[in-house]
Design a protein around this motif. Structure first.
Motif, PDB file in Angstrom:
ATOM      1  N   UNK A  10       0.827  -1.201   0.000  1.00  0.00           N
ATOM      2  CA  UNK A  10       0.000   0.000   0.000  1.00  0.00           C
ATOM      3  C   UNK A  10       0.865   1.256   0.000  1.00  0.00           C
ATOM      4  N   UNK A  11       1.968   1.221   0.730  1.00  0.00           N
ATOM      5  CA  UNK A  11       2.898   2.354   0.732  1.00  0.00           C
ATOM      6  C   UNK A  11       3.450   2.595  -0.674  1.00  0.00           C
ATOM      7  N   UNK A  12       3.734   1.526  -1.406  1.00  0.00           N
ATOM      8  CA  UNK A  12       4.261   1.685  -2.763  1.00  0.00           C
ATOM      9  C   UNK A  12       3.227   2.331  -3.668  1.00  0.00           C
ATOM     10  N   UNK A  13       1.960   1.925  -3.544  1.00  0.00           N
ATOM     11  CA  UNK A  13       0.916   2.560  -4.349  1.00  0.00           C
ATOM     12  C   UNK A  13       0.756   4.028  -3.971  1.00  0.00           C
ATOM     13  N   UNK A  14       0.812   4.295  -2.669  1.00  0.00           N
ATOM     14  CA  UNK A  14       0.715   5.674  -2.179  1.00  0.00           C
ATOM     15  C   UNK A  14       1.821   6.539  -2.795  1.00  0.00           C
ATOM     16  N   UNK A  15       3.045   6.034  -2.747  1.00  0.00           N
ATOM     17  CA  UNK A  15       4.177   6.791  -3.282  1.00  0.00           C
ATOM     18  C   UNK A  15       4.008   7.066  -4.778  1.00  0.00           C
ATOM     19  N   UNK A  16       3.488   6.097  -5.498  1.00  0.00           N
ATOM     20  CA  UNK A  16       3.306   6.258  -6.937  1.00  0.00           C
ATOM     21  C   UNK A  16       2.241   7.313  -7.247  1.00  0.00           C
ATOM     22  N   UNK A  17       1.236   7.408  -6.407  1.00  0.00           N
ATOM     23  CA  UNK A  17       0.179   8.392  -6.639  1.00  0.00           C
ATOM     24  C   UNK A  17       0.669   9.825  -6.453  1.00  0.00           C
ATOM     25  N   UNK A 175      -7.791   3.103  -7.101  1.00  0.00           N
ATOM     26  CA  UNK A 175      -7.158   4.172  -7.877  1.00  0.00           C
ATOM     27  C   UNK A 175      -6.114   3.609  -8.836  1.00  0.00           C
ATOM     28  N   UNK A 176      -5.346   2.638  -8.366  1.00  0.00           N
ATOM     29  CA  UNK A 176      -4.317   2.048  -9.222  1.00  0.00           C
ATOM     30  C   UNK A 176      -4.925   1.265 -10.376  1.00  0.00           C
ATOM     31  N   UNK A 177      -6.004   0.528 -10.092  1.00  0.00           N
ATOM     32  CA  UNK A 177      -6.673  -0.200 -11.174  1.00  0.00           C
ATOM     33  C   UNK A 177      -7.121   0.753 -12.277  1.00  0.00           C
ATOM     34  N   UNK A 186     -10.271   5.267 -22.857  1.00  0.00           N
ATOM     35  CA  UNK A 186     -10.419   6.646 -23.281  1.00  0.00           C
ATOM     36  C   UNK A 186     -10.749   7.628 -22.190  1.00  0.00           C
ATOM     37  N   UNK A 187     -10.606   7.232 -20.923  1.00  0.00           N
ATOM     38  CA  UNK A 187     -11.007   8.103 -19.821  1.00  0.00           C
ATOM     39  C   UNK A 187      -9.842   8.855 -19.191  1.00  0.00           C
ATOM     40  N   UNK A 188      -8.607   8.471 -19.470  1.00  0.00           N
ATOM     41  CA  UNK A 188      -7.418   9.093 -18.880  1.00  0.00           C
ATOM     42  C   UNK A 188      -6.299   9.105 -19.899  1.00  0.00           C
ATOM     43  N   UNK A 189      -5.315   9.970 -19.651  1.00  0.00           N
ATOM     44  CA  UNK A 189      -4.078   9.850 -20.412  1.00  0.00           C
ATOM     45  C   UNK A 189      -3.302   8.642 -19.876  1.00  0.00           C
ATOM     46  N   UNK A 190      -2.403   8.135 -20.687  1.00  0.00           N
ATOM     47  CA  UNK A 190      -1.593   6.986 -20.284  1.00  0.00           C
ATOM     48  C   UNK A 190      -0.569   7.402 -19.234  1.00  0.00           C
ATOM     49  N   UNK A 191      -0.430   6.591 -18.187  1.00  0.00           N
ATOM     50  CA  UNK A 191       0.584   6.789 -17.162  1.00  0.00           C
ATOM     51  C   UNK A 191       1.329   5.461 -17.017  1.00  0.00           C
ATOM     52  N   UNK A 192       2.607   5.464 -17.341  1.00  0.00           N
ATOM     53  CA  UNK A 192       3.368   4.219 -17.258  1.00  0.00           C
ATOM     54  C   UNK A 192       3.440   3.729 -15.816  1.00  0.00           C
ATOM     55  N   UNK A 193       3.093   2.464 -15.613  1.00  0.00           N
ATOM     56  CA  UNK A 193       3.112   1.876 -14.275  1.00  0.00           C
ATOM     57  C   UNK A 193       4.366   1.028 -14.107  1.00  0.00           C
ATOM     58  N   UNK A 194       5.255   1.386 -13.172  1.00  0.00           N
ATOM     59  CA  UNK A 194       6.443   0.550 -12.931  1.00  0.00           C
ATOM     60  C   UNK A 194       6.036  -0.865 -12.530  1.00  0.00           C
TER      61      UNK A 194
END
Length: 221
Positions: A10-17, A175-177, A186-194
Motif C-alpha cells: 500500500x505504501x508503494x501505491x501511495x508513493x506512486x500516486x 485508484x491504481x486499477x 479513453x477516460x485518462x491519459x496513459x501513465x506508465x506503471x512501474x
C-alpha cells in the motif's frame, strides 16, 4: 488485520500516486469531492496563500459519503472552507458529479457558464488519488495546465487521520486499477506503471482489497 506485506504494498501505491508538482498560483482551484474533508482544508489553505482567487468544490454523494455528508460532498466542503475563513463569494459549488470524470466535466461547464477565464487549475484531491485525478483531468480538459496537489501527509499518518485502514487501502487499489485500465477505455491519459507498482497492486487485489475495484468494461472515471 493488515499484514506487513500489504502495508508495504500500500505504501508503494501511495508513493506512486504522489505527483510531486510544485504548487503555484493558478486561475482556479478545483477540490474533488470525497469522504475526506481534508481536501476542503487544503483547498482553503491554498486560497489563503494566494494560489487561486476562486474555488470550485465538486461532488454529489457516494456510498461512502451519503451518511456523513447528506447535503452533498461539495456543499459540506463549501461549509468547511467558509468556517476556515474563505469568503462565500469565492466559492462555486458543483453538486452533481459522482465520479472523477464528471468532477472535471461539470466543473469546466460551470466555469464556462460563469465566464471565468481559465488557463491553469490547481487540482486538489486525496493524497492517494493525485495521479488518477491528474490523468483524468489531462484527458478531459487538455487545453489548461494542471497542478495536482493534496494534503501533505505521510501514508501512515493519513490512515490514522481517516481511522479506517481498510478503506484507505481499498481506495488505493481502486485508484491504481483505474490508472491501468482507463487509458485504453479513453477516460485518462496513459501513465506508465512501474513493474513493482503493478506487482504491489496485484498482491493487494489477491489479498482481498477489492471493494473499490470496477469491472474492466466500466464507463466511469
Amino acid at each position: 488485520m493488515i499484514s506487513q506485506q500489504s502495508w508495504s504494498d500500500a505504501q508503494r501505491l501511495w508513493d506512486f500516486q504522489q505527483m510531486g508538482h510544485e504548487v503555484r498560483p493558478c486561475s482556479v482551484a478545483i477540490g474533488l469531492g470525497s469522504h475526506d474533508l481534508g481536501v476542503a482544508d487544503t483547498t482553503a489553505d491554498l486560497f489563503h496563500r494566494g494560489m487561486a482567487p476562486l474555488i470550485v468544490f465538486t461532488g454529489a454523494t457516494s456510498r461512502t459519503t451519503q451518511e456523513r455528508m447528506p447535503r452533498g460532498e461539495a456543499e459540506h466542503y463549501r461549509e468547511r472552507a467558509i468556517e476556515l475563513g474563505v469568503p462565500a463569494a469565492a466559492i462555486l459549488v458543483e453538486p452533481r458529479a459522482r465520479n472523477t470524470g464528471e468532477n472535471i466535466r461539470f466543473s469546466r461547464a460551470l466555469l464556462a457558464e460563469r465566464q471565468v477565464p481559465v488557463s491553469s487549475v490547481l487540482l486538489v484531491s486525496k493524497p492517494y488519488e493525485e495521479r488518477r485525478a491528474y490523468a483524468t483531468a489531462r484527458k478531459l480538459w487538455p487545453t489548461v495546465e494542471w497542478v495536482s496537489t493534496s494534503t501533505p501527509m505521510g501514508f501512515r499518518d493519513y490512515v490514522d487521520s481517516i481511522g479506517d485502514p481498510r478503506l484507505v487501502v481499498d481506495m488505493l487499489v481502486g485508484a491504481q486499477q483505474r490508472l491501468m485500465i482507463y487509458p485504453r477505455q479513453g477516460f485518462m491519459i496513459e501513465q506508465e506503471t512501474p513493474r513493482d507498482v503493478e506487482a504491489a497492486y496485484e498482491r493487494l487485489r489477491d489479498a482481498g482489497f477489492t471493494s473499490r475495484l470496477v469491472p474492466e468494461t466500466t464507463h466511469r472515471a
